[in-house]
Design an enzyme around this catalytic site. Structure first.
Site, PDB file in Angstrom:
ATOM      1  N   SER A 172       0.834  -1.196   0.000  1.00 55.88           N
ATOM      2  CA  SER A 172       0.000   0.000   0.000  1.00 55.88           C
ATOM      3  C   SER A 172       0.871   1.250   0.000  1.00 55.88           C
ATOM      4  O   SER A 172       1.958   1.263   0.605  1.00 55.88           O
ATOM      5  CB  SER A 172      -0.849  -0.018   1.274  1.00 55.88           C
ATOM      6  OG  SER A 172      -1.490   1.216   1.456  1.00 55.88           O
ATOM      7  N   TYR A 192      -1.959  -1.125  10.670  1.00 53.53           N
ATOM      8  CA  TYR A 192      -2.204  -1.702   9.342  1.00 53.53           C
ATOM      9  C   TYR A 192      -1.014  -1.427   8.420  1.00 53.53           C
ATOM     10  O   TYR A 192      -0.477  -2.334   7.777  1.00 53.53           O
ATOM     11  CB  TYR A 192      -3.497  -1.121   8.737  1.00 53.53           C
ATOM     12  CG  TYR A 192      -3.587  -1.366   7.256  1.00 53.53           C
ATOM     13  CD1 TYR A 192      -3.875  -2.637   6.764  1.00 53.53           C
ATOM     14  CD2 TYR A 192      -3.330  -0.340   6.326  1.00 53.53           C
ATOM     15  CE1 TYR A 192      -3.915  -2.878   5.392  1.00 53.53           C
ATOM     16  CE2 TYR A 192      -3.373  -0.565   4.967  1.00 53.53           C
ATOM     17  CZ  TYR A 192      -3.669  -1.835   4.500  1.00 53.53           C
ATOM     18  OH  TYR A 192      -3.696  -2.068   3.146  1.00 53.53           O
ATOM     19  N   LYS A 252       2.024  -3.922   6.457  1.00 56.54           N
ATOM     20  CA  LYS A 252       2.425  -3.927   5.041  1.00 56.54           C
ATOM     21  C   LYS A 252       3.944  -3.735   4.931  1.00 56.54           C
ATOM     22  O   LYS A 252       4.611  -4.425   4.166  1.00 56.54           O
ATOM     23  CB  LYS A 252       1.691  -2.824   4.272  1.00 56.54           C
ATOM     24  CG  LYS A 252       0.200  -3.075   4.133  1.00 56.54           C
ATOM     25  CD  LYS A 252      -0.079  -4.302   3.288  1.00 56.54           C
ATOM     26  CE  LYS A 252      -1.531  -4.679   3.236  1.00 56.54           C
ATOM     27  NZ  LYS A 252      -1.785  -6.015   2.701  1.00 56.54           N
TER      28      LYS A 252
HETATM   29  P1  NAD Z   1     -11.016  -6.986   0.983  1.00 61.76           P
HETATM   30  O1  NAD Z   1     -11.238  -6.988   2.438  1.00 61.76           O
HETATM   31  O2  NAD Z   1     -12.170  -6.717   0.096  1.00 61.76           O
HETATM   32  O3  NAD Z   1     -10.347  -8.359   0.528  1.00 61.76           O
HETATM   33  C1  NAD Z   1      -9.462  -9.076   1.352  1.00 61.76           C
HETATM   34  C2  NAD Z   1      -9.964 -10.509   1.411  1.00 61.76           C
HETATM   35  O4  NAD Z   1      -9.087 -11.266   2.239  1.00 61.76           O
HETATM   36  C3  NAD Z   1     -11.370 -10.623   2.013  1.00 61.76           C
HETATM   37  O5  NAD Z   1     -12.184 -11.356   1.118  1.00 61.76           O
HETATM   38  C4  NAD Z   1     -11.160 -11.372   3.339  1.00 61.76           C
HETATM   39  O6  NAD Z   1     -12.239 -12.221   3.620  1.00 61.76           O
HETATM   40  C5  NAD Z   1      -9.871 -12.126   3.055  1.00 61.76           C
HETATM   41  N1  NAD Z   1      -9.031 -12.441   4.216  1.00 61.76           N
HETATM   42  C6  NAD Z   1      -8.592 -11.606   5.194  1.00 61.76           C
HETATM   43  N2  NAD Z   1      -7.787 -12.275   6.048  1.00 61.76           N
HETATM   44  C7  NAD Z   1      -7.733 -13.569   5.600  1.00 61.76           C
HETATM   45  C8  NAD Z   1      -7.070 -14.738   6.047  1.00 61.76           C
HETATM   46  N3  NAD Z   1      -6.304 -14.743   7.140  1.00 61.76           N
HETATM   47  N4  NAD Z   1      -7.240 -15.883   5.352  1.00 61.76           N
HETATM   48  C9  NAD Z   1      -8.024 -15.911   4.240  1.00 61.76           C
HETATM   49  N5  NAD Z   1      -8.668 -14.838   3.771  1.00 61.76           N
HETATM   50  C10 NAD Z   1      -8.518 -13.674   4.449  1.00 61.76           C
HETATM   51  O7  NAD Z   1      -9.837  -5.940   0.693  1.00 61.76           O
HETATM   52  P2  NAD Z   1      -9.303  -5.377  -0.687  1.00 61.76           P
HETATM   53  O8  NAD Z   1      -9.630  -3.930  -0.748  1.00 61.76           O
HETATM   54  O9  NAD Z   1      -9.665  -6.267  -1.797  1.00 61.76           O
HETATM   55  O10 NAD Z   1      -7.733  -5.462  -0.405  1.00 61.76           O
HETATM   56  C11 NAD Z   1      -6.954  -6.558  -0.848  1.00 61.76           C
HETATM   57  C12 NAD Z   1      -5.534  -6.358  -0.363  1.00 61.76           C
HETATM   58  O11 NAD Z   1      -5.028  -5.120  -0.872  1.00 61.76           O
HETATM   59  C13 NAD Z   1      -5.397  -6.276   1.156  1.00 61.76           C
HETATM   60  O12 NAD Z   1      -4.208  -6.933   1.528  1.00 61.76           O
HETATM   61  C14 NAD Z   1      -5.293  -4.790   1.410  1.00 61.76           C
HETATM   62  O13 NAD Z   1      -4.574  -4.521   2.582  1.00 61.76           O
HETATM   63  C15 NAD Z   1      -4.531  -4.333   0.188  1.00 61.76           C
HETATM   64  N6  NAD Z   1      -4.768  -2.915  -0.130  1.00 61.76           N
HETATM   65  C16 NAD Z   1      -6.049  -2.457  -0.271  1.00 61.76           C
HETATM   66  C17 NAD Z   1      -6.277  -1.120  -0.545  1.00 61.76           C
HETATM   67  C18 NAD Z   1      -7.664  -0.571  -0.641  1.00 61.76           C
HETATM   68  O14 NAD Z   1      -7.837   0.644  -0.513  1.00 61.76           O
HETATM   69  N7  NAD Z   1      -8.686  -1.377  -0.899  1.00 61.76           N
HETATM   70  C19 NAD Z   1      -5.178  -0.262  -0.715  1.00 61.76           C
HETATM   71  C20 NAD Z   1      -3.884  -0.770  -0.579  1.00 61.76           C
HETATM   72  C21 NAD Z   1      -3.702  -2.100  -0.281  1.00 61.76           C
HETATM   73  C1  WQD Z   2      -9.444   9.905   0.677  1.00 60.92           C
HETATM   74  C2  WQD Z   2      -9.591  11.394   0.930  1.00 60.92           C
HETATM   75  C3  WQD Z   2      -9.903  11.934   3.255  1.00 60.92           C
HETATM   76  C4  WQD Z   2     -13.827  10.009   3.631  1.00 60.92           C
HETATM   77  C5  WQD Z   2      -7.052   4.712   2.761  1.00 60.92           C
HETATM   78  C6  WQD Z   2      -6.027   4.044   3.616  1.00 60.92           C
HETATM   79  C7  WQD Z   2      -4.861   3.584   2.781  1.00 60.92           C
HETATM   80  C8  WQD Z   2      -5.334   2.720   1.613  1.00 60.92           C
HETATM   81  C9  WQD Z   2      -6.433   3.385   0.841  1.00 60.92           C
HETATM   82  C10 WQD Z   2      -5.203   0.408   2.232  1.00 60.92           C
HETATM   83  C11 WQD Z   2      -8.829  11.872   2.166  1.00 60.92           C
HETATM   84  C12 WQD Z   2     -11.133  12.311   2.437  1.00 60.92           C
HETATM   85  C13 WQD Z   2     -12.627  10.483   3.138  1.00 60.92           C
HETATM   86  C14 WQD Z   2     -14.837  10.946   4.005  1.00 60.92           C
HETATM   87  C15 WQD Z   2     -13.371  12.750   3.344  1.00 60.92           C
HETATM   88  N1  WQD Z   2      -5.861   1.478   2.051  1.00 60.92           N
HETATM   89  N2  WQD Z   2     -12.410  11.828   2.990  1.00 60.92           N
HETATM   90  N3  WQD Z   2     -14.564  12.272   3.849  1.00 60.92           N
HETATM   91  O1  WQD Z   2      -7.257   7.713   3.650  1.00 60.92           O
HETATM   92  O2  WQD Z   2      -6.307   8.169   1.349  1.00 60.92           O
HETATM   93  O3  WQD Z   2      -6.463   5.870   2.160  1.00 60.92           O
HETATM   94  O4  WQD Z   2      -7.480   3.821   1.726  1.00 60.92           O
HETATM   95  O5  WQD Z   2      -4.035   0.232   2.099  1.00 60.92           O
HETATM   96  O6  WQD Z   2      -4.004   2.887   3.608  1.00 60.92           O
HETATM   97  O7  WQD Z   2      -5.584   4.964   4.603  1.00 60.92           O
HETATM   98  O8  WQD Z   2      -8.527   7.023   1.556  1.00 60.92           O
HETATM   99  O9  WQD Z   2     -10.837   7.187   0.764  1.00 60.92           O
HETATM  100  O10 WQD Z   2     -10.386   7.223   3.249  1.00 60.92           O
HETATM  101  O11 WQD Z   2      -9.743   9.191   1.871  1.00 60.92           O
HETATM  102  O12 WQD Z   2     -13.182  13.944   3.229  1.00 60.92           O
HETATM  103  O13 WQD Z   2     -15.915  10.574   4.473  1.00 60.92           O
HETATM  104  O14 WQD Z   2     -10.970  11.667   1.198  1.00 60.92           O
HETATM  105  O15 WQD Z   2      -9.657  12.891   4.249  1.00 60.92           O
HETATM  106  O16 WQD Z   2      -8.362  13.171   1.879  1.00 60.92           O
HETATM  107  P1  WQD Z   2      -7.097   7.302   2.262  1.00 60.92           P
HETATM  108  P2  WQD Z   2      -9.958   7.584   1.881  1.00 60.92           P
END
Ligand code: NAD
Ligand code: WQD
Length: 348
Positions: A138, A162, A166
């Site tokens: 991330s 979190y 990562k």
């Molecule tokens: P998500 O929660 O929709 O998908 C993650 C999946 O993993 C879920 O289906 C959950 O049931 C499963 N899971 C969690 N722990 C598990 C375990 N121990 N064993 C088996 N299954 C398990 O999340 P997502 O948004 O699809 O994210 C996928 C990956 O990408 C995650 O690792 C997340 O940290 C990373 N990521 C997501 C974002 C984002 O904003 N969505 C941003 C950066 C990184």
């Molecule tokens: C985006 C912008 C908020 C909600 C998060 C995680 C990051 C990654 C992606 C996993 C910011 C603003 C938001 C609201 C708002 N996930 N906002 N009102 O915080 O950039 O990233 O998701 O790895 O680790 O931190 O994403 O969509 O929450 O926010 O004003 O109700 O929107 O302040 O500027 P963020 P977000």
């Protein structure tokens, strides 16, 4: 045949990929992209943040069978059974807990789930001679840094457990690649994934009130929530609101196909973003314009832990993975809204 099925082998080698967390938001879209590129997939997910129906929907979209294992990736025996019963060429490891705020309240749960699952999985890969690994990292690992964020930057401490999970997984996988010369791992740093598959059949289904901006916008547009609270309008940005690099989830999914195709020995970090910053107010306006709706909003103080500005330098992914994000912010808003309107499984 489903009208959205575009299954074709684009001349690449077909490989069988284990997708952990493949029932989740990014995992489901990546399964589709993998199948469209001619690969086959096996999904393992404990369904802690997803539903079995999503696997049925991927089958419907792609017209392919998908072996599904409801297992916890921290369960070594269960993971090894998957490797015993399937020929797996590579792994994409999405499984993990991802809610920043929850990780502050339950750090032990986050460290246990995200670290143990990664360790169990990678050790099983080594045992079964699987040397192709893609990891979901991330942009949060950059902490508060100068934009654009570039892979060579020194990492600053993240503000939450979190993000630390990562960073730690990146370190673990890098050390493992150093010690195992045949091992290839891509550490993909996602920026802000949004949007949904063009079919409107799969997308992001947040549990309860969404934390993230785009699902919040779609729920305000649908009238489930009265108005959007914009967290801070005094940042040093174009209009005072926070700037992020929103990336369409299908572009992100295609980035994973590229990462698998161009895996090389060792550990390699890639930013997956668009390289474009969009402010909260700009996203609100784009959503209104794309979908012909009005979003009611109010300004509230900054959210703790937020940074002003975050967007990617995408040059390395373009050069080494031959990949760039193609979908614009309007498409992201249209696709997110189409899914919200179609989505029958929203109340979890
Ligand atoms: P998500 O929660 O929709 O998908 C993650 C999946 O993993 C879920 O289906 C959950 O049931 C499963 N899971 C969690 N722990 C598990 C375990 N121990 N064993 C088996 N299954 C398990 O999340 P997502 O948004 O699809 O994210 C996928 C990956 O990408 C995650 O690792 C997340 O940290 C990373 N990521 C997501 C974002 C984002 O904003 N969505 C941003 C950066 C990184
Ligand atoms: C985006 C912008 C908020 C909600 C998060 C995680 C990051 C990654 C992606 C996993 C910011 C603003 C938001 C609201 C708002 N996930 N906002 N009102 O915080 O950039 O990233 O998701 O790895 O680790 O931190 O994403 O969509 O929450 O926010 O004003 O109700 O929107 O302040 O500027 P963020 P977000």
């Amino acid at each position: 045949m489903c009208p959205y099925s575009k299954t074709s082998n684009r001349g690449g080698t077909t490989t069988n990929i284990l997708v952990t967390g493949g029932a989740g938001y990014i995992g489901t879209h990546t399964c589709i992209a993998l199948i469209e590129a001619g690969h086959t997939v096996v999904v393992a997910d404990n369904l802690s943040n997803s539903k079995r129906e999503s696997i049925e929907t991927i089958k419907r979209i792609t017209n392919q069978e998908i072996p599904f294992y409801e297992v916890d990736i921290s369960d070594r025996q269960a993971v090894e059974r998957i490797f015993e019963t399937n020929h797996i060429d590579g792994v994409i490891h999405f499984a993990g807990l991802k809610a920043v705020g929850e990780s502050v309240e339950k750090p032990a749960t986050y460290y246990e789930n995200n670290l143990i699952s990664t360790l169990v999985l990678v050790n099983s890969c080594l045992k079964y001679g699987i040397n192709r690994f893609v990891f979901s990292s991330s942009a949060t690992v950059y902490g508060e840094n100068e934009v654009p964020f570039v892979e060579t930057m020194e990492r600053y401490p993240t503000t939450n457990p979190y993000g630390e999970t990562k960073a730690m997984c990146e370190r673990i996988l890098t050390d493992i690649a150093k010690a195992n010369p045949l091992f290839s791992v891509s550490l993909l740093r996602y920026f802000n994934p949004v949007g949904a598959h063009e079919s409107g059949l799969i997308g992001e289904v947040p549990t309860g009130i969404p934390n993230n901006l785009m699902p919040y916008l779609t729920q305000v547009a649908k009238g489930k929530i009265d108005d959007l609270s914009i967290f801070g309008n005094d940042y040093p940005t174009i209009d005072g609101t926070g700037v992020r690099d929103y990336i369409h989830v299908m572009d992100l999914a295609e980035g994973h196909v590229a990462a698998l195709t161009y895996l090389k020995k060792g550990a390699h970090i890639y930013n997956l973003g668009t390289g474009q910053g969009t402010s909260v107010l700009q996203l609100v306006k784009a959503f209104e314009q794309a979908n012909g709706v009005t979003i009611s909003y109010k300004m509230v103080p900054r959210r703790s832990g937020d940074i002003a500005c975050c967007y990617a330098d995408v040059d390395k992914a373009r050069r080494e993975l031959q990949w760039i994000a193609k979908r614009d912010v309007i498409t992201m808003c249209k696709d997110a809204w189409r899914f919200e309107q179609n989505n029958l499984h929203q109340e979890v």
